[in-house]
Design a protein around this motif. Sequence first.
Motif, PDB file in Angstrom:
ATOM      1  N   UNK A 179       0.911  -1.078   0.130  1.00 28.83           N
ATOM      2  CA  UNK A 179       0.033   0.021  -0.090  1.00 28.83           C
ATOM      3  C   UNK A 179       0.951   1.289  -0.095  1.00 28.83           C
ATOM      4  N   UNK A 180       1.886   1.068   0.384  1.00 30.70           N
ATOM      5  CA  UNK A 180       2.985   2.219   0.286  1.00 30.70           C
ATOM      6  C   UNK A 180       3.284   2.821  -0.873  1.00 30.70           C
ATOM      7  N   UNK A 181       3.106   1.874  -2.061  1.00 32.97           N
ATOM      8  CA  UNK A 181       3.228   2.184  -3.310  1.00 32.97           C
ATOM      9  C   UNK A 181       2.047   3.159  -3.925  1.00 32.97           C
ATOM     10  N   UNK A 187      -2.288   5.345   0.743  1.00 37.47           N
ATOM     11  CA  UNK A 187      -0.718   4.844   0.896  1.00 37.47           C
ATOM     12  C   UNK A 187      -0.775   3.890   2.106  1.00 37.47           C
ATOM     13  N   UNK A 188       0.354   3.809   2.797  1.00 39.91           N
ATOM     14  CA  UNK A 188       0.492   3.151   4.053  1.00 39.91           C
ATOM     15  C   UNK A 188      -0.442   3.215   5.139  1.00 39.91           C
ATOM     16  N   UNK A 189      -0.640   2.410   5.909  1.00 43.23           N
ATOM     17  CA  UNK A 189      -1.770   2.474   7.012  1.00 43.23           C
ATOM     18  C   UNK A 189      -1.204   3.756   8.142  1.00 43.23           C
ATOM     19  N   UNK A 190      -2.279   4.330   8.561  1.00 35.40           N
ATOM     20  CA  UNK A 190      -1.916   5.292   9.835  1.00 35.40           C
ATOM     21  C   UNK A 190      -1.868   4.717  10.915  1.00 35.40           C
ATOM     22  N   UNK A 191      -1.951   3.349  11.250  1.00 32.84           N
ATOM     23  CA  UNK A 191      -2.400   2.679  12.512  1.00 32.84           C
ATOM     24  C   UNK A 191      -2.309   1.201  12.283  1.00 32.84           C
ATOM     25  N   UNK A 192      -1.576   0.460  13.175  1.00 33.69           N
ATOM     26  CA  UNK A 192      -1.725  -0.833  13.027  1.00 33.69           C
ATOM     27  C   UNK A 192      -1.872  -1.536  14.627  1.00 33.69           C
ATOM     28  N   UNK A 193      -3.049  -2.355  14.855  1.00 38.94           N
ATOM     29  CA  UNK A 193      -2.963  -2.906  16.104  1.00 38.94           C
ATOM     30  C   UNK A 193      -4.296  -2.222  16.835  1.00 38.94           C
ATOM     31  N   UNK A 194      -3.976  -1.971  18.197  1.00 38.23           N
ATOM     32  CA  UNK A 194      -4.929  -1.469  19.248  1.00 38.23           C
ATOM     33  C   UNK A 194      -5.974  -0.360  18.744  1.00 38.23           C
ATOM     34  N   UNK A 260       0.663   4.185  -8.846  1.00 41.20           N
ATOM     35  CA  UNK A 260       1.630   3.480  -8.219  1.00 41.20           C
ATOM     36  C   UNK A 260       3.041   4.089  -8.402  1.00 41.20           C
ATOM     37  N   UNK A 261       4.098   3.967  -7.336  1.00 41.23           N
ATOM     38  CA  UNK A 261       5.224   4.426  -7.467  1.00 41.23           C
ATOM     39  C   UNK A 261       6.202   3.327  -7.234  1.00 41.23           C
ATOM     40  N   UNK A 262       7.279   3.269  -7.728  1.00 44.83           N
ATOM     41  CA  UNK A 262       8.242   2.266  -7.841  1.00 44.83           C
ATOM     42  C   UNK A 262       8.879   2.120  -6.513  1.00 44.83           C
TER      43      UNK A 262
END
Length: 262
Positions: A179-181, A187-194, A260-262
């Motif tokens: 997803x960062x691509x 883009x990338x997640x803003x939070x993972x977990x709790x 997408x970005x490489x």
Amino acid sequence: MDEERLLPAEARRRIRCNEWTRPTAGMASGYTQANMAILKKELAFEFLLFCQRNPKPCPVLDVTEPGLPIPRLVAPTADVRTDLPKYRIYRHGELTDEVHDILEYWEDDMVAFLIGCSFTFEYPLMNNGISIRHIDEHCNVPMYKTNIQTVKAGRFEGPMVVSMRPIPHEDVIRAVQVTSRFPSVHGAPVHIGDPAAIGIVDITKPDFGDSVSIRPNEVPVFWACGVTPQAIAMQVKPDLMITHAPGHMLITDKRDEDYAVL
């Protein structure tokens, strides 16, 4: 016809004719989908500034000319008044109606903002062996208001909304990489977990969309969401704001890989 294999023009035709009124996740796979927010011209600059200051939840893909419902950059044969399965009408911050087209609401000074949607990176996730629970369970993606505050611009301010996908522990790093691509679609997640760490009290009760199952070997992963303008509308209370109904997107002519970005 297999909805995943539809070309964008045919998908939009089916939506325009009310042959498809459900969420668009998994429809016309490989083509970029967009959230939408429509405001009167007098608020358009402030909202554009808000999006520029908040590119994670509000990455702008296209902005229509005032009064013209055609998104020329992303879908020049589309019409934002008819080509989404469901719309929401907000008056003074209150949700007053859900409709299948907005022809009767459209005015000559309206501007439509097409905002990147996380549905765009779901196909790449699936190509990497990561299943998407709301697609598997035939429902809408769960979305939540958070305690993450957006950056104020003019009258626009309020909390970020996030979408959630359960990811197996061993696949979380790969999901972040994939997803960062796609920075143009959150883009990338803003939070993972709790969930409580970002103000979500009960993950089984989303503010928008549907609840999905989370298995013992999975962790909830949260991405910034283009439903954020709807949460902002409830707080800012413009006289009139029209948005997509959560999960009911505009399918554009752009390929996912275009963003997408490489």
